[in-house]
Design an enzyme around this catalytic site. Structure first.
Site, mmCIF file in Angstrom:
data_model
loop_
_atom_site.group_PDB
_atom_site.id
_atom_site.type_symbol
_atom_site.label_atom_id
_atom_site.label_comp_id
_atom_site.label_asym_id
_atom_site.label_seq_id
_atom_site.Cartn_x
_atom_site.Cartn_y
_atom_site.Cartn_z
ATOM 1 C CB SER A 5 -29.206 -17.635 50.809
ATOM 2 O OG SER A 5 -29.455 -17.032 49.568
HETATM 3 N N1 SAH Z 1 -29.677 -18.515 45.226
HETATM 4 C C1 SAH Z 1 -28.262 -18.221 45.341
HETATM 5 C C2 SAH Z 1 -27.958 -16.904 46.057
HETATM 6 C C3 SAH Z 1 -28.481 -15.749 45.300
HETATM 7 S S1 SAH Z 1 -27.580 -14.245 45.457
HETATM 8 C C4 SAH Z 1 -27.506 -19.364 45.984
HETATM 9 O O1 SAH Z 1 -28.112 -20.374 46.319
HETATM 10 O O2 SAH Z 1 -26.291 -19.246 46.119
HETATM 11 C C5 SAH Z 1 -28.570 -13.349 44.290
HETATM 12 C C6 SAH Z 1 -28.233 -13.641 42.860
HETATM 13 O O3 SAH Z 1 -29.200 -12.976 42.075
HETATM 14 C C7 SAH Z 1 -26.872 -13.102 42.428
HETATM 15 O O4 SAH Z 1 -26.093 -14.119 41.898
HETATM 16 C C8 SAH Z 1 -27.220 -12.056 41.375
HETATM 17 O O5 SAH Z 1 -26.288 -12.014 40.294
HETATM 18 C C9 SAH Z 1 -28.562 -12.551 40.894
HETATM 19 N N2 SAH Z 1 -29.393 -11.556 40.227
HETATM 20 C C10 SAH Z 1 -29.639 -10.271 40.582
HETATM 21 N N3 SAH Z 1 -30.465 -9.685 39.694
HETATM 22 C C11 SAH Z 1 -30.747 -10.624 38.750
HETATM 23 C C12 SAH Z 1 -31.540 -10.635 37.555
HETATM 24 N N4 SAH Z 1 -32.216 -9.556 37.141
HETATM 25 N N5 SAH Z 1 -31.593 -11.779 36.839
HETATM 26 C C13 SAH Z 1 -30.911 -12.886 37.223
HETATM 27 N N6 SAH Z 1 -30.142 -12.928 38.328
HETATM 28 C C14 SAH Z 1 -30.067 -11.809 39.085
#
Ligand code: SAH
Length: 213
Positions: free
Chosen positions: A61
């Site tokens: 992000s």
């Molecule tokens: N917080 C992260 C950025 C998140 S991007 C950082 O600091 O870099 C969103 C993430 O959510 C992705 O890695 C994706 O794989 C994950 N995601 C999406 N759906 C999900 C689910 N149902 N359970 C766990 N992770 C999930």
């Protein structure tokens, strides 16, 4: 001033100018080097206020969004925090500076192991990682004082609401995945849940099941 120091100063300046004013959040973001969480060609852009691609088609992000979400979560030093969507691990690392313990879960094994390596490199020993569909929360670790979801859900997932302690706060982007989403702050009260809309955001979708990588 060295190039590095100047980049860091600009990084913190950008955070402040976008509304990240909480001193503890700024200190945490000064301490945790975002560069540790980005591999390959994008690493040199780690201190720009931009989302960047990471493995598995996901994104780390934008720093100012990390700051604003962390600020909205109002983490206390005794708190047990759940993050859904580990991604690079950067947000979890920032939370680890403010909370007693952070549980972070992602559906991609590959992302979780890279994040774990970064936590080890930075000696962040109060973060526990999980590979799972985080929309079900982590029933064995619940309840949580704070929950941060960093992928967009159509509605705040019921299991996550249920795993929030009374008095607890959850921050979650809500809306269709390809559209503009609203960042929602949910506070659990004695009798139910209060909802506050904070701002518009754009996150990758919260998906069901485990990822293939
Ligand atoms: N917080 C992260 C950025 C998140 S991007 C950082 O600091 O870099 C969103 C993430 O959510 C992705 O890695 C994706 O794989 C994950 N995601 C999406 N759906 C999900 C689910 N149902 N359970 C766990 N992770 C999930």
């Amino acid at each position: 001033m060295t190039g590095d120091a100047e980049q860091k100063m600009q990084f913190l300046f950008a955070l402040r100018s976008k509304g990240v004013t909480d001193k503890r959040v700024l200190e945490a973001m000064e301490k945790i080097d975002r560069g540790t969480f980005i591999r390959g060609i994008f690493a040199e852009r780690a201190y720009e206020d931009m989302p960047l691609p990471i493995a598995c088609g996901q994104t780390i992000s934008q720093p100012s969004v990390v700051g604003l979400m962390t600020q909205a979560l109002d983490v206390q030093s005794r708190d047990k925090v759940l993050e859904v969507g580990t991604g690079s691990g950067y947000q979890a690392a920032v939370l680890s500076q403010l909370a007693r313990r952070v549980y972070t879960v992602d559906r991609y094994r590959r992302l979780v192991s890279a994040a774990q390596e970064a936590f080890d490199a930075l000696n962040l020993s109060n973060i526990t990682t999980f590979i799972a569909d985080g929309s079900h929360g982590l029933p064995d670790q619940a309840p949580f004082d704070r929950i941060m979801v960093t992928a967009a859900a159509e509605d705040p997932p019921g299991p996550l609401l249920a795993q929030l302690r009374i008095g607890g706060i959850m921050v979650v982007p809500v809306g269709q995945s390809d559209a503009v989403q609203s960042l929602i702050k949910v506070t659990r009260t004695d009798t139910g849940y209060d909802y506050e809309e904070l701002r518009t955001v754009r996150f990758v979708p919260l998906l069901e099941g485990l990822g293939q990588e």
